[in-house]
Structures are given as C-alpha cells and as structure tokens.
Design a protein around this motif. Structure first.
Motif, PDB file in Angstrom:
ATOM      1  N   ASN A 349       0.850  -1.191   0.000  1.00 28.74           N
ATOM      2  CA  ASN A 349       0.000   0.000   0.000  1.00 28.74           C
ATOM      3  C   ASN A 349       0.884   1.238   0.000  1.00 28.74           C
ATOM      4  OD1 ASN A 349      -2.030   1.955   0.511  1.00 28.74           O
ATOM      5  ND2 ASN A 349      -3.259   0.398   1.540  1.00 28.74           N
ATOM      6  N   ILE A 350       0.630   2.163  -0.914  1.00 25.87           N
ATOM      7  CA  ILE A 350       1.451   3.374  -0.994  1.00 25.87           C
ATOM      8  C   ILE A 350       0.667   4.575  -0.468  1.00 25.87           C
ATOM      9  CG2 ILE A 350       2.751   2.468  -2.932  1.00 25.87           C
ATOM     10  CD1 ILE A 350       1.177   4.416  -4.702  1.00 25.87           C
ATOM     11  N   ALA A 351       1.403   5.567   0.010  1.00 24.59           N
ATOM     12  CA  ALA A 351       0.807   6.776   0.570  1.00 24.59           C
ATOM     13  C   ALA A 351       0.385   7.725  -0.543  1.00 24.59           C
ATOM     14  CB  ALA A 351       1.801   7.469   1.490  1.00 24.59           C
ATOM     15  N   PRO A 352      -0.636   8.576  -0.299  1.00 28.19           N
ATOM     16  CA  PRO A 352      -1.064   9.549  -1.317  1.00 28.19           C
ATOM     17  C   PRO A 352       0.062  10.438  -1.816  1.00 28.19           C
ATOM     18  CG  PRO A 352      -2.692   9.433   0.458  1.00 28.19           C
ATOM     19  CD  PRO A 352      -1.527   8.598   0.885  1.00 28.19           C
ATOM     20  N   SER A 353       0.961  10.847  -0.927  1.00 32.02           N
ATOM     21  CA  SER A 353       2.049  11.732  -1.344  1.00 32.02           C
ATOM     22  C   SER A 353       2.989  11.042  -2.325  1.00 32.02           C
ATOM     23  CB  SER A 353       2.842  12.209  -0.122  1.00 32.02           C
ATOM     24  OG  SER A 353       3.393  11.110   0.586  1.00 32.02           O
ATOM     25  N   GLN A 354       3.135   9.712  -2.223  1.00 33.82           N
ATOM     26  CA  GLN A 354       4.000   8.987  -3.152  1.00 33.82           C
ATOM     27  C   GLN A 354       3.423   8.971  -4.553  1.00 33.82           C
ATOM     28  OE1 GLN A 354       4.303   5.498  -0.243  1.00 33.82           O
ATOM     29  NE2 GLN A 354       6.290   5.383  -1.274  1.00 33.82           N
ATOM     30  N   GLU A 381      -1.234  -1.230  -4.086  1.00 33.40           N
ATOM     31  CA  GLU A 381      -2.574  -0.836  -3.654  1.00 33.40           C
ATOM     32  C   GLU A 381      -2.649   0.683  -3.553  1.00 33.40           C
ATOM     33  OE1 GLU A 381      -3.649  -2.816  -0.068  1.00 33.40           O
ATOM     34  OE2 GLU A 381      -3.232  -4.821  -0.848  1.00 33.40           O
ATOM     35  N   ILE A 382      -3.665   1.256  -4.211  1.00 28.69           N
ATOM     36  CA  ILE A 382      -3.851   2.704  -4.238  1.00 28.69           C
ATOM     37  C   ILE A 382      -5.224   3.029  -3.665  1.00 28.69           C
ATOM     38  CG2 ILE A 382      -3.962   4.752  -5.706  1.00 28.69           C
ATOM     39  CD1 ILE A 382      -2.267   3.226  -7.743  1.00 28.69           C
ATOM     40  N   THR A 383      -5.274   3.931  -2.702  1.00 27.76           N
ATOM     41  CA  THR A 383      -6.555   4.307  -2.106  1.00 27.76           C
ATOM     42  C   THR A 383      -7.283   5.295  -3.008  1.00 27.76           C
ATOM     43  OG1 THR A 383      -5.604   6.146  -0.855  1.00 27.76           O
ATOM     44  CG2 THR A 383      -5.650   3.995   0.223  1.00 27.76           C
ATOM     45  N   GLU A 384      -8.598   5.315  -2.871  1.00 30.44           N
ATOM     46  CA  GLU A 384      -9.395   6.249  -3.658  1.00 30.44           C
ATOM     47  C   GLU A 384      -9.066   7.697  -3.316  1.00 30.44           C
ATOM     48  OE1 GLU A 384     -13.546   4.931  -4.889  1.00 30.44           O
ATOM     49  OE2 GLU A 384     -13.363   4.101  -2.870  1.00 30.44           O
ATOM     50  N   SER A 385      -8.808   7.960  -2.047  1.00 32.46           N
ATOM     51  CA  SER A 385      -8.491   9.332  -1.636  1.00 32.46           C
ATOM     52  C   SER A 385      -7.218   9.827  -2.316  1.00 32.46           C
ATOM     53  CB  SER A 385      -8.335   9.418  -0.114  1.00 32.46           C
ATOM     54  OG  SER A 385      -7.323   8.546   0.331  1.00 32.46           O
ATOM     55  N   ALA A 386      -6.247   8.939  -2.515  1.00 38.01           N
ATOM     56  CA  ALA A 386      -5.009   9.324  -3.196  1.00 38.01           C
ATOM     57  C   ALA A 386      -5.282   9.689  -4.652  1.00 38.01           C
ATOM     58  CB  ALA A 386      -3.998   8.183  -3.118  1.00 38.01           C
ATOM     59  N   LEU A 387      -6.201   9.004  -5.285  1.00 37.96           N
ATOM     60  CA  LEU A 387      -6.536   9.301  -6.678  1.00 37.96           C
ATOM     61  C   LEU A 387      -7.215  10.653  -6.796  1.00 37.96           C
ATOM     62  CD1 LEU A 387      -7.949   5.872  -7.903  1.00 37.96           C
ATOM     63  CD2 LEU A 387      -5.694   6.831  -8.331  1.00 37.96           C
ATOM     64  N   ASP A 411      -7.769   0.262  -3.406  1.00 36.75           N
ATOM     65  CA  ASP A 411      -7.955  -0.035  -1.981  1.00 36.75           C
ATOM     66  C   ASP A 411      -9.080   0.823  -1.390  1.00 36.75           C
ATOM     67  OD1 ASP A 411      -7.453  -1.302   0.392  1.00 36.75           O
ATOM     68  OD2 ASP A 411      -5.698  -0.119   0.902  1.00 36.75           O
ATOM     69  N   ASP A 412      -9.639   0.349  -0.269  1.00 39.16           N
ATOM     70  CA  ASP A 412     -10.692   1.070   0.474  1.00 39.16           C
ATOM     71  C   ASP A 412     -11.875   1.409  -0.420  1.00 39.16           C
ATOM     72  OD1 ASP A 412      -8.982   0.943   2.603  1.00 39.16           O
ATOM     73  OD2 ASP A 412      -8.302   3.010   2.466  1.00 39.16           O
ATOM     74  N   PHE A 413     -12.232   0.512  -1.300  1.00 40.01           N
ATOM     75  CA  PHE A 413     -13.314   0.771  -2.248  1.00 40.01           C
ATOM     76  C   PHE A 413     -14.643   0.958  -1.503  1.00 40.01           C
ATOM     77  CE2 PHE A 413     -16.572  -0.309  -5.368  1.00 40.01           C
ATOM     78  CZ  PHE A 413     -16.127   0.373  -6.483  1.00 40.01           C
ATOM     79  N   GLY A 414     -15.402   1.979  -1.937  1.00 40.05           N
ATOM     80  CA  GLY A 414     -16.724   2.199  -1.374  1.00 40.05           C
ATOM     81  C   GLY A 414     -16.771   3.142  -0.200  1.00 40.05           C
ATOM     82  N   THR A 415     -15.697   3.873   0.056  1.00 41.67           N
ATOM     83  CA  THR A 415     -15.668   4.737   1.243  1.00 41.67           C
ATOM     84  C   THR A 415     -16.173   6.146   0.972  1.00 41.67           C
ATOM     85  OG1 THR A 415     -13.336   5.171   0.761  1.00 41.67           O
ATOM     86  CG2 THR A 415     -13.815   3.506   2.407  1.00 41.67           C
ATOM     87  N   GLY A 416     -16.863   6.365  -0.144  1.00 49.19           N
ATOM     88  CA  GLY A 416     -17.526   7.643  -0.334  1.00 49.19           C
ATOM     89  C   GLY A 416     -17.030   8.481  -1.492  1.00 49.19           C
ATOM     90  N   TYR A 417     -16.047   8.034  -2.245  1.00 46.94           N
ATOM     91  CA  TYR A 417     -15.550   8.798  -3.381  1.00 46.94           C
ATOM     92  C   TYR A 417     -16.196   8.284  -4.664  1.00 46.94           C
ATOM     93  CZ  TYR A 417     -12.118  10.315   0.022  1.00 46.94           C
ATOM     94  OH  TYR A 417     -11.528  10.829   1.135  1.00 46.94           O
ATOM     95  N   SER A 418     -15.824   8.881  -5.774  1.00 43.41           N
ATOM     96  CA  SER A 418     -16.442   8.511  -7.055  1.00 43.41           C
ATOM     97  C   SER A 418     -15.827   7.211  -7.556  1.00 43.41           C
ATOM     98  CB  SER A 418     -16.235   9.633  -8.074  1.00 43.41           C
ATOM     99  OG  SER A 418     -14.875   9.972  -8.161  1.00 43.41           O
ATOM    100  N   SER A 419     -16.210   6.114  -6.924  1.00 43.13           N
ATOM    101  CA  SER A 419     -15.545   4.840  -7.142  1.00 43.13           C
ATOM    102  C   SER A 419     -15.664   4.336  -8.576  1.00 43.13           C
ATOM    103  CB  SER A 419     -16.121   3.795  -6.184  1.00 43.13           C
ATOM    104  OG  SER A 419     -16.011   4.232  -4.865  1.00 43.13           O
ATOM    105  N   LEU A 420     -16.854   4.389  -9.146  1.00 49.16           N
ATOM    106  CA  LEU A 420     -17.060   3.824 -10.474  1.00 49.16           C
ATOM    107  C   LEU A 420     -16.239   4.569 -11.525  1.00 49.16           C
ATOM    108  CD1 LEU A 420     -18.507   1.738 -12.149  1.00 49.16           C
ATOM    109  CD2 LEU A 420     -20.443   3.325 -12.391  1.00 49.16           C
ATOM    110  N   SER A 421     -16.187   5.903 -11.409  1.00 49.36           N
ATOM    111  CA  SER A 421     -15.396   6.660 -12.380  1.00 49.36           C
ATOM    112  C   SER A 421     -13.915   6.337 -12.251  1.00 49.36           C
ATOM    113  CB  SER A 421     -15.624   8.171 -12.182  1.00 49.36           C
ATOM    114  OG  SER A 421     -15.173   8.581 -10.901  1.00 49.36           O
ATOM    115  N   ASN A 422     -13.454   6.071 -11.031  1.00 48.82           N
ATOM    116  CA  ASN A 422     -12.043   5.709 -10.842  1.00 48.82           C
ATOM    117  C   ASN A 422     -11.736   4.360 -11.470  1.00 48.82           C
ATOM    118  OD1 ASN A 422     -11.423   8.018  -9.403  1.00 48.82           O
ATOM    119  ND2 ASN A 422     -11.990   7.119  -7.451  1.00 48.82           N
TER     120      ASN A 422
END
Length: 531
Positions: A349-354, A381-387, A411-422
């Motif tokens: 899992n990588i951090a958003p800043s990376q 693994e990339i989180t939605e928030s990082a995208l 990663d963390d799919f479904g936590t409130g961001y625009s998941s389908l578009s990602n």
C-alpha cells in the motif's frame, strides 16, 4: 547633529547673510542710482551690478532652502513610516509580533493588579494556501485584511490585537475570572464568521480557522509562555478536524512532546533499519489456499518494542518521511519475498504523497531490479483518496507501473468517493473492499448489502475482489455466499514477522530450499555424472 541637519543650518545662514548683504549694499546702490536717474546724475554701474548679484543670491538661496525643506518633510514622513512599520504590520495595520511582545509585559502586569484574568487567543486560517494558489496573492492579501478587520471587531475594548505570522492572528485581552464563557463567545463568533463564504474583491473565498486559547496562570505568566501554549492548543484544534477552538491543557503538551519524540526517533530509526515489514495472509476463500501477503510496516523500537503503524504513519506523512520509510520497508520485503514460492504475491500500500511523485514508478522499478523480485508478483494498492488528490499524475504513474507488469488494486473501495469513475479511469486488476463494511457484516444488514453490490459490480467489470477485515468464521461464510474470491484478516492470522512467515511457508512447502554451496563430495559426484 547629522550631515543633512548641518547642511540645512549652513544654507539657512547663507540665506540670512545674503539678505543682510543685499540690504547693506543693494539698498544704498538702488537709492543712489534712482536719484541719478531722476536728477540727471551718472549711475554707478558697479553698485547696480552688486545689487543685482545680491538679489540673485537671495533668490537662489531661498529656492534651495525651500527644496531642502521639502526634502526634509519627505524624509520625516519616511522616518515616520519606518517607525510605523517597526510597530505595525504593513498589510493589516495591526500590531506585529514584536510590538505585541513588547506591550504585553505592561498589559499583563496591569491586568493582574486589577484582579482580572489575561488570556491569549491565537487564530490560524485553515486553508489559506489554497486561497493564494487558486485566486492569487492579491486576493490572498485582501483576505488577510478582511480577517484582520474581523479580529479587530471581535476583540474586547482595550485588547491588544496583532498579526503574528503569515495567516496567524492574536488577541490578548482580560476577563472576569468567573466569566470564562465570554472568551468562548469570542472564539465561537470568529469560528462562525470565518467558516462562512467571504466576498473578497468579487471572489468567493472559504478558508475557515482554528483557534487555540491559553490563559495567564502559575507556570504560564509571560507572553512567551502564553504564545507557546496557545500554539499547542491551536495545533490540537487542527488535528481534531479544523474549524474549532481548544483551551490549552497539560495533556496537549504531553502529546506534543510524545509526537516530537516519535518524529526524532523516526529520523534516526529509518536509516538504522528499525522499520521492518510484517505480512498479513491473503487467502482464497473457496479453497483456503494461501495466495500471498500484504506488506505492513512495523517499528521495532530498541526500547519500546513493536510500535503499530497508526502511531507513526500520520507523522511520517506529515513530515515527508513516508517515502523513505516506504522504500526502506519495501526493499526488505522484496529481498525476502523473492525466495518464496513463485505463486505467492506481495501487496504493497502506498501513501497519497508517493502517488504525486512523477518519478515513483521509476523508483519502484529500480527497487525491483536491484532486489531481483519479479514485477508480476507485485501488487500496488492505491486508495481512492489518493486518486482524488491528483488524478493526472496518478494516471501517468499507474500507466508506467502497468507497463512493467506490476498489478494494481483499488484499496478502500466504497468509502464515499467517485468509485465507479475511478475504476473506469485507471486499469485496475483488483478491488479491495474497505474493512469497515466487512467487519460489520454480522450486525449490519446495510453493510452486507454494500459488500454484495461491490462484489456484483466488480464481477461485471471482470475484476476479482479482496475483502479486508475478515475476523470471524461467520464473516468468511457470508463472503463465500456473496461470491467474494479473496479475503484477509485476523481470522486467518495476525500479521507476522519474517521469521513467522518463513516457518509458515516451510510448513506448507512454499519456501524452496536454496542451494548456496553443495558439499565437496556432492560436487564431485555431479561432475562424474556430467562426464
């Protein structure tokens, strides 16, 4: 007396002397010449010339005197402006930090004599950098002037208001000891006013503010102590979510000291190899087969033992150490995992800043080459928030990773961001359902419905699903009925260190024996067979 003052004095003297000389010489000369003209006498040319020269000298001296007086006025205005700037903030007109520190000494003494409590309210804007970045520095300056006006208007009569830093303001004032609620009311009003949209030179600005409050008391009797405590309380307001205020208490200082101790320890511990990989099993839910591991970071502190990531990861991200920490731990994991069975994958899992680093993909590939770990066994693994934070750079980085054969998981799919578009924007190979939904499946029908919906959506897109947070046999059974392919969590075992992983893999015949150096007799037999 400085040079300019001496020059003014000399020029004034010359002017007076010229006027006196003109009176003594030009007066008689003019009188004699006028009589000569009236009564037919001969004019004295020498006296006439002398008179004219004296008049010219007086006019010249007077002109220079007027010019110097004007220059002196400008100089005085400049000196007054310089004096103002040493006392006031040039942009807002409030006191600057130096002036507040100077005036606070007498103010605190006076407040104590009157039997009142002194308090310092420290206000810091929450998103001022964004205001400058989006709207430009002219709007940023206008915003600071508007905020200064609100601070001045909110301050009680007799308070000392100041601009202490770029977007930091202070109010030092007094209150009745039994009426602390008056301080709360001022803080609440400022928070409310600054959390609203502000109209600044035609631009709609939203910044918000966080406030820290410290009062003068035993152990905190100087303005310097009050500033430190108010700053600590303001920092607590930022950490609590911004847009709020906190009074200082001793626990905040202890937490800050602990945080600083952790930061210092991390700066020493990363190059010393104290941060090491731990591994969480990823299991095929249908067969129970071990598919691979997710790499997790742990801090093996020399005196405090194993420190979990929720303690040091936020500080690593805040201080910019996360990249070095991540690369250090990944290098260790790659060196170890290259010796496992070729069927086992490693998820990182990588951090958003990376993900904002345009050279990140290059760094990963370099690490793979140096360690010898196969790219096709690595899953990033990339989180939605990082995208969401930087989709443009993310697309470039992700494309480079995919070109090297590295797999990608959302990663963390479904936590409130625009998941389908990602999912549509980037070429992911897997979806990981956030553990918050999985762990609550046993008690929350809505969580079960969400997991079911994510599983069906992923299946329609041809993406396998991994469920995090599988902690009970009941959750595992539900996931199987929903068609979830892969799971990980404490039900299958807690994260393990490298020694525990080796023991597990050896038990399951997934740790190939490395033949480093065959005995001499064995090498001879092999040579004979070859011949």
């Amino acid at each position: 007396m400085d040079g300019r003052a001496k020059r003014d004095l000399v020029l004034g003297g010359i002017t007076i002397a010229a006027a006196a000389l003109m009176t003594m010489t030009a007066g008689p000369a003019l009188s004699a010449n006028i009589q000569a003209l009236l009564y037919g006498g001969e004019a004295n040319q020498l006296l006439a010339v002398s008179a004219i020269l004296n008049v010219a000298l007086v006019l010249f001296a007077w002109r220079r005197y007027v010019d110097l007086r004007s220059e002196s006025g400008l100089r005085k205005a400049a000196e007054e402006r310089a004096a103002f700037l040493t006392l006031k903030d040039a942009l807002t007109g409030l006191r600057n930090r130096h002036t507040l520190l100077s005036e606070a000494v007498a103010y605190l003494r006076k407040t104590a004599k009157r039997g009142r409590k002194a308090v310092l309210l420290l206000l810091d804007l929450d998103h001022f950098k964004t205001v400058n970045d989006v709207n430009g520095h002219a709007i940023g300056d206008a915003t600071l002037q508007l905020v200064a006006g609100l601070v001045e208007a909110s301050a009680p009569e007799g308070a000392l208001t100041a601009r202490l830093g770029a977007d930091e303001f202070g109010i030092l004032f007094s209150y009745e000891a039994a009426r602390q609620d008056t301080v709360d009311a001022i803080a609440e009003k400022l928070i409310k006013d600054l959390n609203q949209r502000l109209d600044v030179a035609g631009a709609s600005i939203h910044t918000g503010a966080s406030i820290g409050i410290a009062k003068a008391e035993p152990g905190c009797e100087t303005i310097e102590h009050m500033l430190r405590r108010a700053d600590i309380a303001m920092f607590a307001s930022k950490n609590a979510g911004r847009g709020r205020y906190h009074w200082f208490d001793e626990s905040m200082e202890r937490e800050l000291n602990m945080r600083n101790s952790i930061e210092s320890g991390m700066r020493d511990g990363i190059p010393l190899g104290q941060f090491v990989p731990y591994y969480e099993q990823q299991i095929d839910l249908a067969t129970g087969k071990l598919l691979g591991f997710e790499m997790l970071a742990r801090w093996e502190h020399p005196t405090r033992g194993v420190i979990p990531p929720d303690i040091f990861i936020p500080i690593a991200e805040e201080t910019g150490m996360i990249a070095d920490l991540s690369m250090s731990v990944m290098r260790q994991a790659f060196e170890e995992a290259k010796n496992w069975d070729a069927s086992l994958t490693l998820s990182v899992n990588i951090a958003p800043s990376q993900l904002k680093d345009p050279w990140f993909a290059h760094k990963i590939v370099k690490l793979l080459v140096e360690s010898g770990f196969p790219a096709n066994r690595l899953e990033i693994e990339i989180t939605e928030s990082a995208l969401i934070e930087n989709i443009g750079v993310a697309q470039s980085v992700v494309g480079s990773l995919k070109n090297q054969g590295i797999r990608l998981a959302l990663d963390d799919f479904g936590t409130g961001y625009s998941s389908l578009s990602n999912l549509r924007a980037l070429p992911f190979d897997r979806v990981k359902i956030d553990r918050s939904f999985v762990t609550s499946m046993g008690s929350n029908a809505e969580s079960t419905a969400i997991v079911n919906a994510i599983t069906r959506l992923s299946d329609s897109l041809g993406l396998p699903v991994t469920a995090e947070g599988v902690e009970t046999p009941e959750i595992e059974a539900k996931l199987k009925t929903l068609g979830c392919f892969q799971g990980q969590g404490w039900h299958f075992g807690k994260p393990m260190d490298v020694g525990q992983v080796r023991a597990l893999l050896a038990e399951r015949n997934l740790l190939p024996v490395r033949r480093l150096a065959a005995p001499a007799g064995e090498r001879i037999r092999e040579l004979r067979k070859a011949s």
